[in-house]
Design a protein around this motif. Structure first.
Motif, mmCIF file in Angstrom:
data_model
loop_
_atom_site.group_PDB
_atom_site.id
_atom_site.type_symbol
_atom_site.label_atom_id
_atom_site.label_comp_id
_atom_site.label_asym_id
_atom_site.label_seq_id
_atom_site.Cartn_x
_atom_site.Cartn_y
_atom_site.Cartn_z
ATOM 1 N N GLY A 568 15.916 19.886 -28.569
ATOM 2 C CA GLY A 568 17.379 19.926 -28.512
ATOM 3 C C GLY A 568 17.877 21.259 -29.016
ATOM 4 N N THR A 569 18.788 21.871 -28.281
ATOM 5 C CA THR A 569 19.393 23.115 -28.729
ATOM 6 C C THR A 569 20.896 23.034 -28.524
ATOM 7 O OG1 THR A 569 19.092 24.146 -26.550
ATOM 8 C CG2 THR A 569 17.385 24.548 -28.198
ATOM 9 N N THR A 570 21.639 23.796 -29.333
ATOM 10 C CA THR A 570 23.094 23.842 -29.196
ATOM 11 C C THR A 570 23.547 25.300 -29.189
ATOM 12 O OG1 THR A 570 23.614 23.834 -31.567
ATOM 13 C CG2 THR A 570 23.242 21.704 -30.506
ATOM 14 N N ASN A 571 24.696 25.536 -28.610
ATOM 15 C CA ASN A 571 25.241 26.884 -28.495
ATOM 16 C C ASN A 571 26.474 27.054 -29.365
ATOM 17 O OD1 ASN A 571 23.296 27.501 -26.488
ATOM 18 N ND2 ASN A 571 24.590 26.503 -24.950
ATOM 19 N N TYR A 572 26.884 28.289 -29.542
ATOM 20 C CA TYR A 572 28.108 28.591 -30.286
ATOM 21 C C TYR A 572 29.313 28.592 -29.348
ATOM 22 C CZ TYR A 572 25.340 30.199 -34.285
ATOM 23 O OH TYR A 572 24.483 30.272 -35.350
ATOM 24 N N TYR A 580 31.598 37.006 -34.528
ATOM 25 C CA TYR A 580 30.443 37.528 -35.260
ATOM 26 C C TYR A 580 29.557 38.440 -34.412
ATOM 27 C CZ TYR A 580 31.724 34.038 -38.738
ATOM 28 O OH TYR A 580 32.402 33.280 -39.671
ATOM 29 N N GLY A 581 29.949 38.691 -33.181
ATOM 30 C CA GLY A 581 29.172 39.583 -32.336
ATOM 31 C C GLY A 581 27.860 38.995 -31.844
ATOM 32 N N PHE A 582 27.811 37.679 -31.685
ATOM 33 C CA PHE A 582 26.587 37.044 -31.195
ATOM 34 C C PHE A 582 26.451 37.268 -29.684
ATOM 35 C CE2 PHE A 582 26.974 33.502 -34.631
ATOM 36 C CZ PHE A 582 26.611 34.424 -35.609
ATOM 37 N N PRO A 583 25.218 37.392 -29.178
ATOM 38 C CA PRO A 583 25.032 37.503 -27.727
ATOM 39 C C PRO A 583 25.369 36.185 -27.033
ATOM 40 C CG PRO A 583 22.920 37.320 -28.844
ATOM 41 C CD PRO A 583 23.954 37.481 -29.920
ATOM 42 N N ASP A 584 25.542 36.252 -25.719
ATOM 43 C CA ASP A 584 25.928 35.064 -24.946
ATOM 44 C C ASP A 584 24.914 33.939 -25.048
ATOM 45 O OD1 ASP A 584 28.287 36.200 -24.162
ATOM 46 O OD2 ASP A 584 27.511 36.955 -22.256
ATOM 47 N N ASN A 585 23.633 34.286 -25.163
ATOM 48 C CA ASN A 585 22.587 33.251 -25.205
ATOM 49 C C ASN A 585 22.206 32.850 -26.626
ATOM 50 O OD1 ASN A 585 21.333 35.609 -25.944
ATOM 51 N ND2 ASN A 585 19.517 35.305 -24.654
ATOM 52 N N ALA A 586 23.049 33.166 -27.606
ATOM 53 C CA ALA A 586 22.750 32.818 -29.006
ATOM 54 C C ALA A 586 22.724 31.311 -29.178
ATOM 55 C CB ALA A 586 23.786 33.442 -29.936
ATOM 56 N N THR A 587 21.737 30.832 -29.911
ATOM 57 C CA THR A 587 21.570 29.399 -30.174
ATOM 58 C C THR A 587 21.941 29.101 -31.627
ATOM 59 O OG1 THR A 587 19.837 29.148 -28.520
ATOM 60 C CG2 THR A 587 19.909 27.500 -30.256
ATOM 61 N N ARG A 588 22.644 27.995 -31.829
ATOM 62 C CA ARG A 588 23.065 27.607 -33.189
ATOM 63 C C ARG A 588 22.051 26.697 -33.858
ATOM 64 N NH1 ARG A 588 26.563 23.468 -35.729
ATOM 65 N NH2 ARG A 588 27.593 24.438 -37.518
ATOM 66 N N ASP A 589 21.649 25.627 -33.193
ATOM 67 C CA ASP A 589 20.721 24.651 -33.757
ATOM 68 C C ASP A 589 19.546 24.463 -32.806
ATOM 69 O OD1 ASP A 589 22.603 23.514 -35.953
ATOM 70 O OD2 ASP A 589 23.759 23.290 -34.104
ATOM 71 N N SER A 590 18.383 24.307 -33.363
ATOM 72 C CA SER A 590 17.206 23.967 -32.563
ATOM 73 C C SER A 590 16.491 22.797 -33.226
ATOM 74 C CB SER A 590 16.250 25.156 -32.446
ATOM 75 O OG SER A 590 15.117 24.812 -31.667
ATOM 76 N N TRP A 591 16.233 21.756 -32.437
ATOM 77 C CA TRP A 591 15.621 20.526 -32.931
ATOM 78 C C TRP A 591 14.324 20.234 -32.202
ATOM 79 C CZ3 TRP A 591 17.955 16.877 -36.367
ATOM 80 C CH2 TRP A 591 19.273 17.152 -36.725
ATOM 81 N N PHE A 592 13.436 19.552 -32.897
ATOM 82 C CA PHE A 592 12.358 18.821 -32.238
ATOM 83 C C PHE A 592 12.081 17.561 -33.053
ATOM 84 C CE2 PHE A 592 8.165 17.341 -31.212
ATOM 85 C CZ PHE A 592 8.187 17.394 -29.827
ATOM 86 N N VAL A 593 12.125 16.428 -32.361
ATOM 87 C CA VAL A 593 11.789 15.159 -32.987
ATOM 88 C C VAL A 593 10.599 14.592 -32.219
ATOM 89 C CG1 VAL A 593 12.643 12.948 -33.812
ATOM 90 C CG2 VAL A 593 14.252 14.825 -33.410
ATOM 91 N N GLY A 594 9.485 14.386 -32.920
ATOM 92 C CA GLY A 594 8.269 13.906 -32.262
ATOM 93 C C GLY A 594 7.640 12.771 -33.038
ATOM 94 N N PHE A 595 6.837 11.991 -32.337
ATOM 95 C CA PHE A 595 6.202 10.860 -33.004
ATOM 96 C C PHE A 595 4.908 10.486 -32.317
ATOM 97 C CE2 PHE A 595 9.142 9.343 -29.829
ATOM 98 C CZ PHE A 595 8.541 8.249 -29.216
#
Length: 850
Positions: A568-572, A580-595
């Motif tokens: 899972g990823t989220t954007n700004y 803040y001068g972030f690039p267009d493809n900047a990611t805010r959160d990155s998740w991995f849930v595994g089991f």
């Protein structure tokens, strides 16, 4: 008219009572009086007897327990002691060292008639009862300072009449034996002030001043004293380092109490209230103890569920920690710049037992000096696509009885209110299965699924898995567009998929044993949150996320481990990127849930606050997957497998609910076989090098099953993404038969076989070459040229064969190479150029299991 009597005797007889009547009246009053006295005596005896019964068993006033807080012993999952809480952060002071402003603040807040009562303030008891009825009585509780000393020193925290009577009884005794000054000294030396920033309990007024203001108690000011006095009611919730706003509100209540009872003037009140929290809270940073990340969770659970103080109550706490797993978590947290992009980069993760919900290890965060935030349980961040199994596809299988091959159209689309929605690659795949949609993390099919399920049922399903969702949810929730969830919550939800649909809230404490040997079990009750078929079918779909070449979670895969998971990823928002001068493809959160069948790991990565350069780039979005991979590799059981329940039937690798109509059945399409297989034996390395050729435009979405047997005994099958491999451990005299099958999301090819015969001294025979083999290296866009029929390889973004094109070099939402759909030829803009050439409803997304 006066009554007339016939004679004086008659008159005397009528006006004077008879002797018998008088005796009867006297006897009646004696009986009434005797009955009242009897009832009174009985009540007195009953009261005395009841009192003695209630105070029987009350402990003695042990002076050592009065003056010294009692350490709590913490046990791991096997019953071994791994920590003691309450022995390290204490600074004792005498009554004469307690500033007047501190005494005034605590007495005004906790016990305004402290110097007048005899241990129990009867007036206050009735006031507290009235406050509970009418509400709004927030400044004082029912217990005096004397009672609090008794309760914290000798009694368990259970709320019963017997315990309360014992508390009153011991409070009277304490007042007889010690002076008010001594009792106040005891109280202020042992009162609890939360767990600071390192998780160790801060107790005693002197240590609290050192911890939260970095100053000696003798230099404490009025607003600082009010802050500490306000913490007593709820130490963790009013911790000024963790919750400054709540602490400030509570401080102002204390100041108003001090003004009310004439301890401070109106001017002093106004001046102290105006002082900002930021200007006075200066937290010291003591060294964290071993396994402190896990102890943070233990402390919270005991205080919230056990009604006890881990630093003063002398508890024995049985926990669920696996020391080896926690050591691995600590090792990951402490990795340096070779793993993390910066010191400010944060992560929070938790490892639980899939079947029991017991927390085995916690990663609370890196360099956690920002107020004691535990990033595994305290944060709430957008989950991105990791929410799709919970709010979209899980409910669809549960309520709509969908199969894993249920077809849904990936096409230009919009939310109900007309706002457009797009996929991560800005492309559309047409009619695809929900298995494909989940593995490739398509947004439009996810939204369509939630719309068909209905928002209310999606919410119901998510709440059943432990998510704290608001009463009303919106369509944006289908792709994780909300704030938010914690890694702890996501671990609990995903574990239910691996546990046959049974949800058990993640927990670190199983039992508390008090000083008086009473016990309290804290293990949550399991509940069936979904059908076993829903749990298994989602699990099987999530296997493809990590096991399939098309899945977005391949970097989290642990070879040989039966596992499933989701990225899972989220954007700004645009305005944040501009600020803040972030690039267009900047990611805010990155998740991995595994089991796996035995353990579940939930990982969040990102930055705590928005600042310049505080965003996730292409490579750092993969760190969540690497953390999950390393935790699962260290703790997962390679022999444990997910068991398919009898409620699920399988047809052509797709899953259906038993008894439901199977209206979507995949149809296989035969792929072209491989060509120009070359097998060469090297006696020095005892290896057979194997390579072949395949259509370059199909290579990105095609994998190859290479199976072989040695001297008639089957060895193993390799799954290869590429056109070369090697077979090890071959010695002269062996006969090796090799079979290669091309596989993709639309089917399989016929096998191509080759035999390497080393039983004679002759050179092994290989099929004739159709051209000279050559090698070429592609550039970053995946284009490469080779001579003849050679292979050209593009960097991470695709492979070219001969003079073929290795792909367009794009990456998916998680930084993985884009793998074009071979069934839908597209131009450079992703537009289908020959949509009538293929009947996509017959395509099967070919899952690759562990």
């Amino acid at each position: 008219m006066a009554k007339e009597y016939r004679s004086r005797e008659e008159r005397k007889r009528m006006e004077k009572p008879t002797k018998g009547t008088t005796k009867k009246r006297e006897g009646l009053w004696k009986k009434i009086t005797l009955s009242i006295l009897t009832v009174a005596v009985i009540c007195i005896l009953a009261g005395v007897g009841g009192f003695y019964y209630l105070v029987s068993g009350a402990p003695d006033l042990d002076e050592s327990k009065l003056k010294d807080p009692l350490s709590s012993t913490v046990l791991d999952k096997d019953g071994n002691v791994f920590a003691e809480l309450g022995t390290e952060q204490r600074t004792k002071i005498s009554y004469n060292e307690i500033p007047t402003v501190v005494q005034d603040a605590f007495i005004a807040t906790e016990d305004v008639r402290f110097f007048k009562h005899k241990g129990v303030d009867i007036r206050r008891v009735f006031g507290a009862v009235l406050a509970n009825i009418t509400g709004g009585f927030g400044s004082q509780g029912g217990s005096t300072i004397t009672q609090q000393v008794v309760k914290n020193s000798f009694l368990s925290p259970e709320k019963t009449i017997k315990r309360k009577v014992q508390e009153w009884y011991l409070a009277f005794q304490l007042e007889q034996k010690y002076s008010k000054q001594q009792i106040l000294e005891m109280y202020l030396n042992k009162v609890y002030f939360s767990n600071g920033l390192n998780g160790r309990g801060v107790y005693g007024i002197a240590k609290a001043s050192e911890t939260y203001f970095s100053k000696d108690l003798s230099k404490i000011t009025l607003p600082e004293a009010a802050i500490l006095a306000g913490m007593v009611q709820s130490p963790n919730n009013f911790n000024p380092a963790k919750h400054p706003a709540a602490s400030e509100n509570r401080r102002n209540i204390v100041l108003s109490q001090m003004k009310k009872y004439k301890y401070i003037s109106e001017e002093e009140y106004t001046k102290a209230k105006a002082v900002s929290m930021k200007s006075i809270v200066k937290v010291s940073q003591p060294e964290r103890t071993k396994y402190q990340a896990f102890l943070d969770v233990v402390i919270d659970e005991v205080e919230k569920n056990g009604d006890a103080n881990v630093y003063t109550d002398g508890l024995t706490i049985e926990t669920t920690i696996d020391p080896k797993a926690q050591q691995k978590a600590d090792e990951i947290i402490n990795r340096g710049k070779e793993f993390y992009p910066s010191d400010e980069f944060q992560t929070g993760f938790v490892l639980t037992d899939t079947k029991t919900g017991e927390i085995r290890a916690v990663g609370a965060g890196r360099n956690t000096t920002t107020g004691g935030i535990n990033f595994a349980k305290d944060i709430k961040r957008q989950p991105g696509s990791s929410i799709k199994p919970i709010l979209d596809y899980g409910p669809a299988i549960q309520y709509l009885k969908w199969s894993t091959f249920h077809q849904i159209v990936d096409e230009p689309y919009q939310y109900s209110e007309g706002v457009p929605i797009s996929n991560w690659d800005k492309r559309y795949k047409g009619k695809i299965s929900i298995r494909y949609a989940l593995a490739d993390s398509r947004n439009i099919p996810a939204l369509k699924t939630m719309q068909e399920v209905g928002l209310d049922r999606s919410r119901e399903f998510g709440v059943g898995l432990g998510l704290d969702l608001p009463k009303d949810i919106y369509e944006s929730y289908s792709i994780g567009g909300f704030t938010g969830v914690s890694p702890m919550e996501m671990a609990g939800a995903y574990a239910a998929f691996g546990n046959g649909g049974v949800y058990i809230k993640p927990h670190a404490v199983t039992k508390i044993i008090y000083q008086d040997k009473t016990e309290k079990v804290l293990t949550p009750e399991p509940k069936q949150a979904m059908s076993d078929y829903t749990a298994y079918m989602i699990t099987d779909m999530l296997r493809d996320v990590v096991k399939s070449p098309l899945g977005t979670g391949g970097r989290a895969n642990v070879p040989g481990l039966d596992m499933a998971g989701k990225t899972g990823t989220t954007n700004y928002p645009t305005e944040v990127k501009q600020k803040y001068g972030f690039p267009d493809n900047a990611t805010r959160d990155s998740w991995f849930v595994g089991f796996s069948p035995d353990v579940t790991v939930s990982v969040w990565t990102g930055y705590e606050k928005n600042k310049k350069d505080h965003y996730l780039g292409k490579s750092s979005t993969n760190i969540a997957k690497y953390i999950a991979r390393d935790m699962l590799a260290a703790t997962g059981d390679m022999n444990s497998k997910f068991e398919k329940p009898s409620s699920v039937v399988e047809n052509r690798d797709e899953l259906y609910i038993k008894g439901e109509k199977m209206d979507d059945i995949p149809q296989d399409i035969k792929l072209d076989p491989v060509k120009n297989v070359a097998a060469n034996y090297d006696p020095v390395t005892s290896n057979i090098s194997l390579n072949w050729q395949y259509a370059p435009e199909l290579l990105p979405s095609t994998s190859f099953e290479v199976s072989y047997d040695v001297n008639g005994k089957k060895a193993q099958t390799q799954k290869i993404q590429g056109t070369a491999t090697s077979i090890n451990g071959i010695v002269p005299g062996d006969i090796v038969k090799i079979s290669i099958v091309a596989t993709s999301d639309v089917g399989k090819s016929n096998p191509v076989t080759v035999t390497v015969d080393l039983s004679t001294t002759e050179e092994p025979v290989t099929p004739p070459d159709e051209g000279n083999n050559g090698n070429g290296n592609g550039n970053d866009n995946g284009n490469g040229n080779g001579n003849g029929n050679g292979n050209g390889n593009g960097n991470d973004n695709g492979n070219g064969n001969g003079n073929g094109d290795g792909g367009d070099g794009e990456t998916d939402e998680d930084g993985n190479p884009v793998i074009p759909d071979p069934t839908k030829p597209t131009d450079n803009n992703g537009i289908i150029t020959n949509p009538t050439s293929y009947n996509t409803s017959n395509y099967r997304y070919n899952k690759i299991t562990a």
